[in-house]
Scaffold this active site. Sequence first.
Site, short mmCIF file in Angstrom:
data_model
loop_
_atom_site.label_atom_id
_atom_site.label_comp_id
_atom_site.label_asym_id
_atom_site.label_seq_id
_atom_site.Cartn_x
_atom_site.Cartn_y
_atom_site.Cartn_z
N LYS A 126 33.71 -58.08 -83.14
CA LYS A 126 32.98 -56.84 -82.87
C LYS A 126 33.91 -55.64 -82.93
CE LYS A 126 31.17 -58.37 -79.01
NZ LYS A 126 30.40 -58.47 -77.75
N GLY A 161 41.27 -60.65 -73.79
CA GLY A 161 42.26 -59.87 -74.52
C GLY A 161 42.00 -59.74 -76.01
N ASP A 251 34.87 -52.80 -72.19
CA ASP A 251 33.97 -53.87 -72.63
C ASP A 251 33.35 -54.60 -71.43
OD1 ASP A 251 32.78 -55.26 -74.76
OD2 ASP A 251 34.19 -56.92 -74.56
N LYS A 291 30.97 -50.17 -74.01
CA LYS A 291 29.81 -51.06 -74.17
C LYS A 291 28.73 -50.67 -73.17
CE LYS A 291 29.97 -55.55 -73.00
NZ LYS A 291 30.28 -56.98 -73.21
#
Length: 705
Positions: A126, A161, A251, A291
């Site tokens: 992504k 990570g 994220d 996100k």
Amino acid sequence: MMEEKSSTVKQGKLLQNKQVDKSRHAKLRCLNIETLFEKYFTILDSEGQTQIYMLPECESMFKEPPWQLDNLQVLKNSLNEMKSRLNNFNLNEWQQHTYQMNKAGDIVSTVKRNIQAELVTQAWCKFYEIASNFFLIPLSEIRREENSKEFCSVHLCEAPGAFVTALNHWLKTNAPDVRWNWLATTLNPYCEGNSYDKMIADDRFIRHTLKHWCFGADNTGNIVDLRNLDFLIERCKLFDEKERILLVTADGSVDCTDEPGEQESIVTQLHLCETVACMHVLQKGGNFLLKLFTLFEHQSVCLMYLLSCVFHQITVTKPASSKSGNSEMYVVCINFKGRDYVAPYLNILRQYCGNVTPTKAMFNLRDIPHDFLRKIEECNKFFKHHQCQVIKDNISMFHAKKYEDILFELKHVKRIVANKYLKDCRLSRIDSANEIVGREILEKSNSSYVNKKWRVDSYNERCKKQDLEPREYLSQICNETKEIELPTEKSYTWHLRTPETLEIQTGKSFNKVYSSYFCHLKIHRILNKIDDIVRDTRSTIRFPSAELTREQTQRIDPALETLSFQFVHDYDSHRTIAEIYDRLKKFQTGQTLVLVGYSLLTQLNIGLLHLLSGFFEKITIEINDNEGYRIKLETYKHNDKVLNNLREILTTSHNARKDNMTIWSIIPTMILYECDQVSLIIQLNHLAIKLYAHHVKNFIHDMLV
């Protein structure tokens, strides 16, 4: 002759129709594939837009009660109605089905096979896709100063990570002249007070790069805590002046499996804290990747407006490599206006960072332009349409009769999508010397503890279980323990290595062990379920019970010293340290100490056993059918160095308690994780949990009779 001609014409038409159908399917397939890679919506583009959004007076923030926009609520209800159609599906079966139906399902495996990159996950794919399609890495800003090609990135909620390793790969293939440093934060996988439901416990990459990770003032890594946020900000100030922070990624998410309809509201406080952290550390001209999920509620609308006021360009995107059926999307924020611009607002926003969600809306509705609200509505419609279509198609395919034919066709589609991903992202291999840790090293790391979701029930079945009376629920839980494998011998001798030096690690105090490397995640979840029932019934349960401990102790040779604990009592590391120290400083040469109910779930308790091995000639584990196990430390020998170590640990624990902190471990984590006894320790914990489950079941049954 006429019949033969007629037959030939019919065959020709049939062949032509088949070719038309194939052509139509091919076009439709290509259309769907293109759509998969074109899920983005521009909220703000300063270059082609006359409208510039302005923040209202900071004094007006958080003054108005929460508000709703009717049009957005209609969209929310429509999406939730579609999601509710999944409530009766078994979660494992549904996930397997959607995995098979996912057109982008081969991207990760294809990247792994063809590119052989480091720590390739869905998150890796992504990030790389977003970085390849948008100007996420601000190369022009990095190279703005003639003699400087350095920058730093900060990654929030980053475990395990993959964004970091993907960024490294992108830089090595797209900007090899750039020198890069990084810092990351996440919920600490070594904190046994952090729940598996909230964190990713995979530390394969973290353990090799610890100097790059910041877990905050209390070592938990919880960014929804102002002290930890401030600690991160101060840590960022330590970077060299040339290493300007020009990229921040966030994220973060929260497990919303039990409340799928309120995902947006559940994660809203985390997203606010991530954004505030970004605006504190990001340099002018830098970029932010955040996100989010849906944008139906006032918190998300206000957050998007805040971002649109402090960045020059805002685009919302759902990468092709993101699962199409979920609400996940990423906000790409380009060209930050700088801390000076946003400074007055940061002082106010900081007041609402923490575990308490603001009771007021960030902005008055009248302060947000209608043009912006219209774009938010269009953005919601765009992504909601795509998500609903995928869910509808997946439900339809789940019940399809020619399922095998569909899967055969999908194999071809998946191959096309994966190849398109490789081509569009211009992916190529990098030399292993340019990797951060190394793909081969990470692949060899033990990943048995990696956080996995074990729920197998449907949403409706889970809701029904919550309504079960305690005895019935406990019976179901005890049935789950039947699969637990028990130790095969009745006793074991341990040879533990006494640590040369101490490495005392402190962190936030916790009174319950929510996660443990030394227990299978599924079994630990059983333990947590049992403890929830004990709490809900307001019971006080001791395990081992006082009667059992007394009975067993009487059978032990009176010459032996016994120290009793509670395997699942409120966890108190200080009490454990103090009781062991107080007992041992009075010990005489040749005596034996028996530990009853001593938990092996924590790094500290196992570390203490390593330390105690310096006092005793032999450590024996005796399996007990009622309480699980006992630890016998045989033949005491005085050791000033070890006793001084224990005294130092106790003093550190006393000092830590003043700040609501506690000792988490006393020797390096990796020594514990890699010792020869780990597999047996896990079995012993499983045995104790199994016996505890049946003990609680019998206790609750007797109490409610």
